[in-house]
Design a protein around this motif. Structure first.
Motif, PDB file in Angstrom:
ATOM      1  N   VAL A 190       0.763  -1.215  -0.009  1.00  0.00           N
ATOM      2  CA  VAL A 190       0.180   0.044   0.159  1.00  0.00           C
ATOM      3  C   VAL A 190       1.035   1.382  -0.132  1.00  0.00           C
ATOM      4  N   ALA A 191       0.581   2.164  -1.014  1.00  0.00           N
ATOM      5  CA  ALA A 191       1.515   3.335  -1.103  1.00  0.00           C
ATOM      6  C   ALA A 191       0.490   4.728  -0.623  1.00  0.00           C
ATOM      7  N   ARG A 192       0.610   5.160   0.368  1.00  0.00           N
ATOM      8  CA  ARG A 192      -0.116   6.399   0.986  1.00  0.00           C
ATOM      9  C   ARG A 192       0.830   7.652   0.759  1.00  0.00           C
ATOM     10  N   CYS A 193      -0.088   8.755   0.294  1.00  0.00           N
ATOM     11  CA  CYS A 193       0.710   9.968   0.429  1.00  0.00           C
ATOM     12  C   CYS A 193       0.144  10.505   1.808  1.00  0.00           C
ATOM     13  N   ILE A 194       0.991  10.892   2.614  1.00  0.00           N
ATOM     14  CA  ILE A 194       0.915  11.307   3.791  1.00  0.00           C
ATOM     15  C   ILE A 194       1.138  12.722   4.148  1.00  0.00           C
ATOM     16  N   GLU A 195       1.730  13.560   2.877  1.00  0.00           N
ATOM     17  CA  GLU A 195       1.831  14.773   2.885  1.00  0.00           C
ATOM     18  C   GLU A 195       1.928  15.525   1.658  1.00  0.00           C
ATOM     19  N   PRO A 197       0.065  18.018  -1.608  1.00  0.00           N
ATOM     20  CA  PRO A 197      -1.054  18.337  -2.451  1.00  0.00           C
ATOM     21  C   PRO A 197      -2.097  16.926  -2.774  1.00  0.00           C
ATOM     22  N   SER A 198      -1.381  15.799  -2.634  1.00  0.00           N
ATOM     23  CA  SER A 198      -2.076  14.357  -2.823  1.00  0.00           C
ATOM     24  C   SER A 198      -2.257  13.763  -1.691  1.00  0.00           C
ATOM     25  N   ARG A 199      -2.170  14.451  -0.651  1.00  0.00           N
ATOM     26  CA  ARG A 199      -2.454  13.986   0.652  1.00  0.00           C
ATOM     27  C   ARG A 199      -3.785  13.044   0.939  1.00  0.00           C
ATOM     28  N   GLY A 200      -3.633  11.811   1.287  1.00  0.00           N
ATOM     29  CA  GLY A 200      -4.760  10.946   1.459  1.00  0.00           C
ATOM     30  C   GLY A 200      -4.864  10.133   0.247  1.00  0.00           C
ATOM     31  N   ARG A 201      -4.249  10.026  -0.709  1.00  0.00           N
ATOM     32  CA  ARG A 201      -4.207   9.274  -1.960  1.00  0.00           C
ATOM     33  C   ARG A 201      -3.693   7.946  -1.507  1.00  0.00           C
ATOM     34  N   GLU A 202      -4.173   6.831  -2.082  1.00  0.00           N
ATOM     35  CA  GLU A 202      -3.766   5.494  -1.630  1.00  0.00           C
ATOM     36  C   GLU A 202      -4.087   4.599  -2.906  1.00  0.00           C
ATOM     37  N   GLU A 203      -2.948   3.877  -3.142  1.00  0.00           N
ATOM     38  CA  GLU A 203      -2.855   2.947  -4.444  1.00  0.00           C
ATOM     39  C   GLU A 203      -2.287   1.554  -3.558  1.00  0.00           C
ATOM     40  N   ILE A 204      -2.824   0.499  -4.445  1.00  0.00           N
ATOM     41  CA  ILE A 204      -2.272  -0.812  -3.754  1.00  0.00           C
ATOM     42  C   ILE A 204      -1.451  -1.582  -4.875  1.00  0.00           C
ATOM     43  N   ALA A 205      -0.773  -2.723  -4.518  1.00  0.00           N
ATOM     44  CA  ALA A 205      -0.004  -3.473  -5.716  1.00  0.00           C
ATOM     45  C   ALA A 205       0.027  -4.728  -4.905  1.00  0.00           C
ATOM     46  N   ALA A 303       6.359   0.768   7.848  1.00  0.00           N
ATOM     47  CA  ALA A 303       6.214   1.907   6.694  1.00  0.00           C
ATOM     48  C   ALA A 303       7.609   2.484   6.434  1.00  0.00           C
ATOM     49  N   LEU A 304       7.902   2.326   5.075  1.00  0.00           N
ATOM     50  CA  LEU A 304       9.036   2.802   4.570  1.00  0.00           C
ATOM     51  C   LEU A 304       8.940   4.102   3.574  1.00  0.00           C
ATOM     52  N   PRO A 305       9.623   5.197   4.047  1.00  0.00           N
ATOM     53  CA  PRO A 305       9.422   6.385   2.869  1.00  0.00           C
ATOM     54  C   PRO A 305       9.784   6.017   1.523  1.00  0.00           C
ATOM     55  N   PRO A 323       4.100  12.171  -9.040  1.00  0.00           N
ATOM     56  CA  PRO A 323       4.040  12.767  -7.733  1.00  0.00           C
ATOM     57  C   PRO A 323       4.061  14.402  -8.155  1.00  0.00           C
ATOM     58  N   ALA A 324       3.222  14.970  -7.198  1.00  0.00           N
ATOM     59  CA  ALA A 324       3.136  16.581  -7.534  1.00  0.00           C
ATOM     60  C   ALA A 324       4.229  16.928  -6.418  1.00  0.00           C
ATOM     61  N   ARG A 325       4.606  18.218  -6.685  1.00  0.00           N
ATOM     62  CA  ARG A 325       6.038  18.672  -5.772  1.00  0.00           C
ATOM     63  C   ARG A 325       5.317  18.936  -4.277  1.00  0.00           C
ATOM     64  N   GLY A 326       6.023  18.230  -3.416  1.00  0.00           N
ATOM     65  CA  GLY A 326       5.571  18.400  -2.179  1.00  0.00           C
ATOM     66  C   GLY A 326       5.048  17.121  -1.534  1.00  0.00           C
ATOM     67  N   ASP A 327       4.769  16.063  -2.378  1.00  0.00           N
ATOM     68  CA  ASP A 327       4.050  14.954  -2.164  1.00  0.00           C
ATOM     69  C   ASP A 327       5.254  14.207  -1.281  1.00  0.00           C
ATOM     70  N   ARG A 328       4.564  13.420  -0.225  1.00  0.00           N
ATOM     71  CA  ARG A 328       5.461  12.613   0.258  1.00  0.00           C
ATOM     72  C   ARG A 328       4.802  11.444   0.708  1.00  0.00           C
ATOM     73  N   TYR A 329       5.306  10.102   0.207  1.00  0.00           N
ATOM     74  CA  TYR A 329       4.506   8.945   0.312  1.00  0.00           C
ATOM     75  C   TYR A 329       5.475   8.027   1.043  1.00  0.00           C
ATOM     76  N   GLU A 330       4.381   6.858   1.560  1.00  0.00           N
ATOM     77  CA  GLU A 330       5.367   5.796   2.259  1.00  0.00           C
ATOM     78  C   GLU A 330       4.528   4.406   1.823  1.00  0.00           C
ATOM     79  N   VAL A 331       5.180   3.544   2.209  1.00  0.00           N
ATOM     80  CA  VAL A 331       4.841   2.136   1.355  1.00  0.00           C
ATOM     81  C   VAL A 331       4.760   1.118   2.891  1.00  0.00           C
ATOM     82  N   THR A 332       3.742   0.290   2.853  1.00  0.00           N
ATOM     83  CA  THR A 332       3.344  -0.516   3.807  1.00  0.00           C
ATOM     84  C   THR A 332       3.307  -1.928   3.172  1.00  0.00           C
TER      85      THR A 332
END
Length: 362
Positions: A190-195, A197-205, A303-305, A323-332
């Motif tokens: 699961v990749a989640r944007c935690i910070e 413009p796209s905060r809250g977006r979630e995608e799975i693989a 959770a890994l950045p 990813p938009a400028r400022g987006d920060r994702y983490e993967v679990t």
């Protein structure tokens, strides 16, 4: 309402199975850059018919499937009419084509699966590649899947005869084989944007998340090993193909292992960088060299950045996010992936309990 002395007739629900056959699987752009075979429409239709034969033989009475504009549904319908004329006593399920709007995109799979879950169906048979199964997994919930491969670099679905898969699916759908024996829970990433413009977006693989050096989504497929900046792997078979094969070449990880892998790579053009050179089959007929810089276990719940830089994020082999400028994702990594039918184990149980002697009664 029944009065005293009157008998009520129980209402029975037909055993129903959903079928998702992706008309676009096995025909993507990677066939122009590799030696992968094309999976034609006629063969997909044949696979569906063979699947129906297995399902009907052991008690599935009704099948829901989707229409399409490429001809798969039309060929299936024609084959069913032919079989009915030749052998009117054959046990075939009633096939219903769900009346939903078609967009000729992954949205068709999303809406189709959601409809089948609401119906509800006992399970869903999926004919497609890793991307198709990922789309189904996003909406199937607790409904189990029979996973059949018709894609390009397939790690998640099995390459198996559809007739056999249909028999196993029927044994599960009718309840002849208990769920605790037949079904397997899968991992997912699961990749989640935690910070940002796209905060809250979630995608799975279901297999891999790749950080690609390509700045744009473009044709979506990861076509060159030099594009790979980092890999998150749910599992990594030693005998696999695709991006997961890179992990399998160094530290194989099973589907049932309680961890995955996180790998980083040197830029393909910079051969002087320190690292471990690996050779892996990243596509049919395409064996490439990568220089692995690091490899570590990805534990369940950790959770890994995800450092995308100016690149893109690919899920199960297809670039999806710029990813938009400022987006920060983490993967679990977690165990909330779809339930799938273990075909071999289901049929072994059926044989040991003599369930194949005659059609299974409801």
């Amino acid at each position: 309402m029944a009065t005293r002395g009157q008998e009520t007739t129980p209402v029975t629900t037909p055993v129903t199975v959903g079928v998702i056959a992706n008309p676009a699987s096995g025909r993507d752009i990677r066939r122009l850059t590799t030696h992968a075979s094309v999976f034609p429409t006629a063969e997909k239709a044949n696979m569906v018919v063979r699947l129906l034969a297995g399902l009907g033989a052991l008690g599935v009475e009704r099948v829901l499937t989707l229409r399409d504009r490429t001809g798969v549904a039309a060929l299936v319908l024609r084959a069913l009419e032919t079989h009915a004329a030749i052998d009117p006593h054959a046990r075939w399920p009633l096939v219903e084509f769900v009346d939903l709007p078609m967009n000729d995109s992954v949205a068709d799979t999303h809406t189709g699966v959601a409809h089948m879950v609401r119906e509800p169906v006992a399970l869903i048979a999926v004919l497609g590649g890793d991307g198709t199964h990922r789309a189904v997994a996003a909406h199937c919930g607790a409904t189990p899947l029979v996973a059949l491969s018709t894609g390009t670099n397939n790690a998640f679905p099995e390459l198996r005869e559809a007739t056999v898969a249909g028999l196993a699916g029927a044994l599960v759908a009718t309840g002849a084989v208990p769920a605790e024996t037949a079904l397997v829970r899968n991992k997912r990433l699961v990749a989640r944007c935690i910070e940002g413009p796209s905060r809250g977006r979630e995608e799975i693989a279901l297999v891999d998340i790749c950080v690609s050096r390509q700045p744009f989504i473009g044709a979506r497929a990861i076509s060159s090993s030099s594009d790979i900046e980092a890999l998150f792997l749910a599992f990594a078979p030693a005998d696999g193909i695709g991006l997961a094969a890179i992990g399998g070449a160094w530290a194989p990880v099973g589907r049932d292992a309680a961890h995955g892998l996180y790998m980083t790579f040197a830029h393909g053009a910079v051969q002087s960088q320190e690292g471990v050179p690996l050779i892996a089959p990243i596509a049919p007929g395409r064996v490439e060299r990568v220089t692995m810089r690091t490899c570590e276990r990805l534990e369940v719940g950790m959770a890994l950045p995800l450092e995308a830089g100016h690149g893109t994020l690919a899920f199960d082999g297809e670039r999806e996010i710029e990813p938009a400028r400022g987006d920060r994702y983490e993967v679990t990594l977690d165990w909330h992936g779809p339930l799938t039918v273990d075909v071999a184990r289901t049929l072994r149980y059926a044989a040991s309990h003599q369930l194949m002697r005659e059609p299974v009664a409801r």
